[in-house]
Design a protein around this motif. Structure first.
Motif, PDB file in Angstrom:
ATOM      1  N   GLY A 249      -2.860  10.889 -12.706  1.00 31.48           N
ATOM      2  CA  GLY A 249      -3.695   9.736 -12.434  1.00 31.48           C
ATOM      3  C   GLY A 249      -3.342   9.000 -11.158  1.00 31.48           C
ATOM      4  N   ARG A 250      -4.328   8.317 -10.607  1.00 31.62           N
ATOM      5  CA  ARG A 250      -4.129   7.461  -9.444  1.00 31.62           C
ATOM      6  C   ARG A 250      -4.894   6.151  -9.656  1.00 31.62           C
ATOM      7  NH1 ARG A 250      -0.981  10.828  -8.849  1.00 31.62           N
ATOM      8  NH2 ARG A 250      -0.396  12.040  -6.979  1.00 31.62           N
ATOM      9  N   LEU A 251      -4.274   5.063  -9.255  1.00 30.60           N
ATOM     10  CA  LEU A 251      -4.940   3.762  -9.236  1.00 30.60           C
ATOM     11  C   LEU A 251      -5.217   3.400  -7.785  1.00 30.60           C
ATOM     12  CD1 LEU A 251      -5.880   1.186 -10.712  1.00 30.60           C
ATOM     13  CD2 LEU A 251      -3.573   0.265 -10.338  1.00 30.60           C
ATOM     14  N   LEU A 252      -6.462   3.065  -7.494  1.00 36.24           N
ATOM     15  CA  LEU A 252      -6.860   2.713  -6.139  1.00 36.24           C
ATOM     16  C   LEU A 252      -7.263   1.246  -6.087  1.00 36.24           C
ATOM     17  CD1 LEU A 252      -9.267   5.712  -5.343  1.00 36.24           C
ATOM     18  CD2 LEU A 252      -6.769   5.649  -5.148  1.00 36.24           C
ATOM     19  N   VAL A 253      -6.732   0.545  -5.106  1.00 40.00           N
ATOM     20  CA  VAL A 253      -7.189  -0.800  -4.791  1.00 40.00           C
ATOM     21  C   VAL A 253      -7.792  -0.711  -3.398  1.00 40.00           C
ATOM     22  CG1 VAL A 253      -6.528  -3.205  -4.396  1.00 40.00           C
ATOM     23  CG2 VAL A 253      -5.437  -1.897  -6.234  1.00 40.00           C
ATOM     24  N   VAL A 254      -9.109  -0.913  -3.314  1.00 42.62           N
ATOM     25  CA  VAL A 254      -9.845  -0.677  -2.060  1.00 42.62           C
ATOM     26  C   VAL A 254     -10.340  -2.011  -1.504  1.00 42.62           C
ATOM     27  CG1 VAL A 254     -11.699   0.612  -0.966  1.00 42.62           C
ATOM     28  CG2 VAL A 254     -10.584   1.545  -3.012  1.00 42.62           C
ATOM     29  N   ALA A 255     -10.139  -2.190  -0.211  1.00 36.51           N
ATOM     30  CA  ALA A 255     -10.550  -3.448   0.441  1.00 36.51           C
ATOM     31  C   ALA A 255     -11.275  -3.141   1.747  1.00 36.51           C
ATOM     32  CB  ALA A 255      -9.329  -4.320   0.707  1.00 36.51           C
ATOM     33  N   LYS A 256     -12.070  -4.114   2.221  1.00 36.78           N
ATOM     34  CA  LYS A 256     -12.728  -3.979   3.527  1.00 36.78           C
ATOM     35  C   LYS A 256     -12.168  -5.068   4.454  1.00 36.78           C
ATOM     36  CE  LYS A 256     -16.705  -7.071   3.100  1.00 36.78           C
ATOM     37  NZ  LYS A 256     -18.157  -7.214   3.334  1.00 36.78           N
ATOM     38  N   ARG A 257     -12.149  -4.733   5.719  1.00 37.02           N
ATOM     39  CA  ARG A 257     -11.639  -5.689   6.695  1.00 37.02           C
ATOM     40  C   ARG A 257     -12.637  -6.812   6.914  1.00 37.02           C
ATOM     41  NH1 ARG A 257      -9.551  -4.327  12.868  1.00 37.02           N
ATOM     42  NH2 ARG A 257      -8.872  -6.450  13.361  1.00 37.02           N
ATOM     43  N   VAL A 258     -12.128  -8.031   7.010  1.00 30.50           N
ATOM     44  CA  VAL A 258     -12.973  -9.218   7.239  1.00 30.50           C
ATOM     45  C   VAL A 258     -12.408 -10.017   8.404  1.00 30.50           C
ATOM     46  CG1 VAL A 258     -13.746  -9.363   4.844  1.00 30.50           C
ATOM     47  CG2 VAL A 258     -11.660 -10.558   5.537  1.00 30.50           C
ATOM     48  N   GLY A 259     -13.241 -10.898   8.963  1.00 27.69           N
ATOM     49  CA  GLY A 259     -12.773 -11.783  10.016  1.00 27.69           C
ATOM     50  C   GLY A 259     -12.674 -11.101  11.351  1.00 27.69           C
TER      51      GLY A 259
END
Length: 268
Positions: A258-268
């Motif tokens: 298993g893998r846990l992914l925390v995905v984010a996008k760049r802001v600012g």
């Protein structure tokens, strides 16, 4: 005959007792070694974090490096930190931080190698905790539109051992922002998805690692659609082609491979 049976039972009891003592000593020894290794790893990481703190604190060297030009990257304390630590280890590519959490670590990169810094510390010593690793398919200068960072899910909470808390709604609400320091700037990211999956797509046939280098809108949209559909939370924020993505990946022991992914996008 009865006397002989008594001797056999006594021998069996003594053997069991001896084996139990040996097992206890072995388990205790292993536990002691693990504690020692964990303490050593934590001490070495504190050294690196202290080096970073000095860089952006009251270091005379840093003060001299700052110019009068407000547009000079050297006026960026985050950039100064990376510049200083890079002189200590040229495999350093950035620094990841999530406020009010234990995640405050350097990001390492070796061309063609994802494994070395998962087993070594900043100084090159063997370390089962390892460090955060920028995937070998990314660019060292962090210019890709999708950055993938690996880190061990340590029971102690070290490295990415606290990412599992993102499965909880309250934790997500309090830790939605991710900061990434580079040699030239300080970047900010907003979390758009938290996903349980597998390393090579065994669970549902979707391999997230195939989407590191996204060069067209259709592929980007496919990846985002997958993330939003599989996310453990309904998050309003999303991403569009042209945004830069940041994925934090760690092992998830609730499923095989298993893998846990925390995905984010760049802001600012």
């Amino acid at each position: 005959m009865q006397k002989r049976r008594g001797k056999i039972r006594k021998t069996i009891r003594n053997t069991i007792l001896t084996l139990s003592c040996i097992t206890f000593l072995v388990v205790t020894g292993i536990f002691a070694v693990e504690i020692y290794q964990e303490q050593k790893s934590s001490a070495n990481m504190r050294k690196v974090q202290a080096m970073a703190a000095v860089t952006v604190g009251e270091s005379g060297t840093v003060k001299k490096a700052i110019s009068d030009d407000p547009n000079d990257p050297k006026n960026n304390l985050a950039a100064l930190k990376i510049e200083y630590l890079y002189k200590k280890n040229k495999d350093l590519t950035g620094w990841l931080r999530i406020n009010n959490s234990d995640i405050d670590y350097p990001i390492m990169y070796r061309e063609g190698d994802n494994d070395y810094y998962l087993q070594h510390d900043f100084f090159g010593n063997d370390d089962r905790n390892g460090l955060l690793v920028l995937d070998k398919r990314c660019s060292f200068d962090l210019s890709d539109n999708h950055l993938l960072i690996h880190g061990h899910n340590m029971k102690s909470g070290a490295l990415f051992g606290t990412l599992k808390y993102y499965k909880e709604d309250e934790y997500l609400r309090k830790h939605q922002a991710v900061e990434l320091d580079t040699p030239t700037e300080q970047r900010f990211y907003e979390i758009i998805a938290v996903v349980d999956t597998t390393a090579n797509g065994e669970k549902d046939g979707f391999n997230y690692a195939d989407y590191i280098n996204i060069n067209d809108k259709q592929t980007f949209d496919t990846y985002i659609a997958y993330l939003k559909a599989k996310s453990l939370h309904k998050i309003a924020a999303t991403a569009s082609y042209g945004d830069q993505l940041l994925t934090l990946s760690t092992c998830d022991y609730t499923m095989k491979n298993g893998r846990l992914l925390v995905v984010a996008k760049r802001v600012g």
